[in-house]
Design a protein around this motif. Sequence first.
Motif, PDB file in Angstrom:
ATOM      1  N   PRO A  42       0.745  -1.022   0.049  1.00 39.46           N
ATOM      2  CA  PRO A  42       0.029  -0.095   0.189  1.00 39.46           C
ATOM      3  C   PRO A  42       0.903   1.266   0.044  1.00 39.46           C
ATOM      4  N   ILE A  43       0.433   2.406  -0.411  1.00 40.35           N
ATOM      5  CA  ILE A  43       1.072   3.667  -0.693  1.00 40.35           C
ATOM      6  C   ILE A  43       1.306   4.211   0.741  1.00 40.35           C
ATOM      7  N   GLY A  44       0.189   3.958   1.664  1.00 42.46           N
ATOM      8  CA  GLY A  44       0.443   4.289   2.955  1.00 42.46           C
ATOM      9  C   GLY A  44       0.016   3.308   3.812  1.00 42.46           C
ATOM     10  N   PRO A  45      -0.266   3.393   5.315  1.00 41.26           N
ATOM     11  CA  PRO A  45      -0.705   2.492   5.967  1.00 41.26           C
ATOM     12  C   PRO A  45      -2.058   1.823   6.115  1.00 41.26           C
ATOM     13  N   TYR A  46      -2.578   2.173   5.029  1.00 43.29           N
ATOM     14  CA  TYR A  46      -4.011   1.717   4.875  1.00 43.29           C
ATOM     15  C   TYR A  46      -4.180   0.676   3.642  1.00 43.29           C
ATOM     16  N   ASP A  47      -5.144  -0.290   3.716  1.00 41.30           N
ATOM     17  CA  ASP A  47      -5.352  -0.964   2.523  1.00 41.30           C
ATOM     18  C   ASP A  47      -6.865  -1.189   2.335  1.00 41.30           C
ATOM     19  N   TYR A  48      -7.676  -1.447   3.355  1.00 42.20           N
ATOM     20  CA  TYR A  48      -8.951  -1.523   3.307  1.00 42.20           C
ATOM     21  C   TYR A  48      -9.791  -1.060   4.538  1.00 42.20           C
ATOM     22  N   SER A  49     -10.796  -0.384   4.653  1.00 37.12           N
ATOM     23  CA  SER A  49     -11.190   0.629   5.745  1.00 37.12           C
ATOM     24  C   SER A  49     -11.749  -0.278   6.917  1.00 37.12           C
ATOM     25  N   ARG A  50     -12.043  -1.426   6.635  1.00 42.15           N
ATOM     26  CA  ARG A  50     -12.368  -2.158   7.837  1.00 42.15           C
ATOM     27  C   ARG A  50     -11.278  -2.476   8.760  1.00 42.15           C
ATOM     28  N   SER A  51      -9.982  -2.584   8.151  1.00 38.82           N
ATOM     29  CA  SER A  51      -8.728  -2.635   8.744  1.00 38.82           C
ATOM     30  C   SER A  51      -8.415  -1.448   9.191  1.00 38.82           C
ATOM     31  N   GLY A  52      -8.488  -0.343   8.699  1.00 37.10           N
ATOM     32  CA  GLY A  52      -8.006   0.895   9.183  1.00 37.10           C
ATOM     33  C   GLY A  52      -8.471   1.964   8.417  1.00 37.10           C
ATOM     34  N   ASN A  53      -8.815   2.955   9.110  1.00 36.10           N
ATOM     35  CA  ASN A  53      -9.461   4.172   8.313  1.00 36.10           C
ATOM     36  C   ASN A  53      -9.018   5.401   9.014  1.00 36.10           C
ATOM     37  N   PRO A  54      -8.365   6.482   8.096  1.00 37.85           N
ATOM     38  CA  PRO A  54      -7.758   7.569   9.108  1.00 37.85           C
ATOM     39  C   PRO A  54      -8.770   8.494   9.941  1.00 37.85           C
ATOM     40  N   ASP A 219       0.553  -4.314  25.061  1.00 38.03           N
ATOM     41  CA  ASP A 219       0.670  -4.258  23.615  1.00 38.03           C
ATOM     42  C   ASP A 219       0.113  -5.894  23.149  1.00 38.03           C
ATOM     43  N   ALA A 220       0.236  -7.005  23.826  1.00 32.47           N
ATOM     44  CA  ALA A 220      -0.143  -8.239  23.309  1.00 32.47           C
ATOM     45  C   ALA A 220      -1.849  -8.081  23.521  1.00 32.47           C
ATOM     46  N   LEU A 221      -2.438  -7.466  24.402  1.00 30.17           N
ATOM     47  CA  LEU A 221      -3.802  -7.325  24.468  1.00 30.17           C
ATOM     48  C   LEU A 221      -4.607  -6.371  23.413  1.00 30.17           C
ATOM     49  N   PHE A 222      -3.670  -5.577  23.003  1.00 31.27           N
ATOM     50  CA  PHE A 222      -4.278  -4.829  21.977  1.00 31.27           C
ATOM     51  C   PHE A 222      -3.985  -5.493  20.614  1.00 31.27           C
ATOM     52  N   GLN A 223      -3.179  -6.171  20.232  1.00 29.48           N
ATOM     53  CA  GLN A 223      -2.922  -6.928  19.366  1.00 29.48           C
ATOM     54  C   GLN A 223      -4.027  -8.030  18.924  1.00 29.48           C
ATOM     55  N   LYS A 224      -4.341  -8.868  20.223  1.00 33.03           N
ATOM     56  CA  LYS A 224      -5.519  -9.477  20.054  1.00 33.03           C
ATOM     57  C   LYS A 224      -6.886  -8.876  19.747  1.00 33.03           C
ATOM     58  N   LEU A 225      -6.972  -7.993  20.439  1.00 34.83           N
ATOM     59  CA  LEU A 225      -8.397  -6.981  20.275  1.00 34.83           C
ATOM     60  C   LEU A 225      -8.271  -6.374  18.616  1.00 34.83           C
ATOM     61  N   PHE A 227      -6.877  -7.766  16.320  1.00 36.98           N
ATOM     62  CA  PHE A 227      -7.243  -8.673  15.253  1.00 36.98           C
ATOM     63  C   PHE A 227      -8.526  -9.075  15.035  1.00 36.98           C
ATOM     64  N   LEU A 228      -9.407  -9.122  16.313  1.00 35.45           N
ATOM     65  CA  LEU A 228     -10.815  -9.411  16.277  1.00 35.45           C
ATOM     66  C   LEU A 228     -11.544  -8.161  15.922  1.00 35.45           C
ATOM     67  N   GLN A 229     -11.084  -6.917  16.019  1.00 34.27           N
ATOM     68  CA  GLN A 229     -11.949  -5.795  15.297  1.00 34.27           C
ATOM     69  C   GLN A 229     -12.155  -5.777  13.832  1.00 34.27           C
ATOM     70  N   ASN A 230     -10.846  -6.352  13.272  1.00 29.48           N
ATOM     71  CA  ASN A 230     -10.638  -6.636  11.906  1.00 29.48           C
ATOM     72  C   ASN A 230     -11.284  -7.824  11.626  1.00 29.48           C
ATOM     73  N   ALA A 231     -11.141  -8.952  12.381  1.00 28.13           N
ATOM     74  CA  ALA A 231     -11.937 -10.177  11.950  1.00 28.13           C
ATOM     75  C   ALA A 231     -13.353 -10.204  11.993  1.00 28.13           C
ATOM     76  N   ILE A 232     -13.831  -9.704  12.876  1.00 27.17           N
ATOM     77  CA  ILE A 232     -15.394  -9.681  13.427  1.00 27.17           C
ATOM     78  C   ILE A 232     -15.995  -8.360  12.571  1.00 27.17           C
ATOM     79  N   GLY A 233     -15.518  -7.360  12.309  1.00 31.38           N
ATOM     80  CA  GLY A 233     -15.643  -6.264  11.576  1.00 31.38           C
ATOM     81  C   GLY A 233     -16.709  -5.327  12.055  1.00 31.38           C
ATOM     82  N   ALA A 234     -17.040  -5.379  13.285  1.00 32.64           N
ATOM     83  CA  ALA A 234     -18.084  -4.474  13.778  1.00 32.64           C
ATOM     84  C   ALA A 234     -17.607  -3.240  14.161  1.00 32.64           C
ATOM     85  N   VAL A 235     -17.093  -2.250  12.846  1.00 34.55           N
ATOM     86  CA  VAL A 235     -16.295  -1.084  13.125  1.00 34.55           C
ATOM     87  C   VAL A 235     -17.375   0.088  12.810  1.00 34.55           C
TER      88      VAL A 235
END
Length: 389
Positions: A42-54, A219-225, A227-235
């Motif tokens: 990706p050009i920047g830190p984002y590729d798909y808005s469910r995974s991350g949005n500015p 940090d580890a707790l954040f990474q788990k959550l 991942f689930l934020q992206n996998a479940i997709g309730a953003v």
Amino acid sequence: MSNFGFATRAVHAGQEADGVTGAVIPSISVSTTFKQNAPGEPIGPYDYSRSGNPTRIAFEQAVASLEGAKHGLAFSSGSAAIATIVNMFSPGDHLISVNDVYGGTNRYFTRVAKPHGIETTFVDITEASALPASVRPNTKVVWIETPTNPTLRVIDIAAVAALVREHAPQAILVIDNTFLSPYFQNPLKLGADIVLHSVTKYLNGHSDAVMGALAMNDDALFQKLKFLQNAIGAVPSAFDCFLANRGLKTLHVRMEQHQKNAIAVANFLAASPLVDEVIYPGLASHPQHEIAARQQSGFGGMVSFRIKGDLATATRFFQHTRIFALAESLGGVESLAELPSVMTHAALTPEERATLGITDTLIRLSCGIEDAVDLVEDLRHALEAAQQA
């Protein structure tokens, strides 16, 4: 921005000016996808808005800053945030929850998590010493609201955190901080692992966006959550994040006015012969007033009281308010009133409501930011009218 004061962080955290246009207010990024230089690059830190949005990232950074956290995560509702936490666990795991918990949280634990093999024990933890008796080897979460909804019981977070570390070191401590917001309480500083907010309430503050948020340091707790934020997709949508970002900028100002009005309302109700009991942690009569004064920097805008009479009396009360709107939810600029026994906590059995003190005469008020004298007069008028059968 950790060295700056709360108000400065509320206005500026996560809100850097646009590097191209110089726009002071970050734009709403509505794009669902982002161009890549090459496959997987990706050009920047984002590729798909469910995974991350500015726009969402800006809000998450702001919430983290206000809670004194390293990480923040936003969700499409407070319930979605709850579900995402529980999805970290497996069938056979055990949760402990304060018994006087938000009706939607109770519903998720008992009607969604339980059929999937995750059991919850509901405990009165107003005396922290009651916690260890319910701990099991498979206890993975201790879940607390403070103040609780709707009876405004206050839990000693630091005491509970110490007991969790001693008796359930495998468990995480989750604090629902919705009622006070990070302006009046910072549970991470008292030993919590995760702080939960229904952003719909005080953080957004204008009753026009449904969202949830989590804040944490690990940090580890954040990474788990994450991942689930992206996998479940309730953003949340970018537009809702924009609204919540805007709401945060006035959080400190609004919370002061909410509290000012709540104190005026609580004092009026305490002196009224038409009221049996007033429940507000800011009153010296509150059973946990000293704990609230110690762990909070303020007492918030929520007041509960028991009107003299019965269900019919309470119903008439709502028919005569002119400023307090009969509606669920809380934390908006407008004042709201509700009857938990037949509204937010109707899913509980009559026996459960009786145990918690959620009677048909218990009225919950969310004091908005109107003029305090008008709120008091509105209540005076409704109380008097309610007694006229």
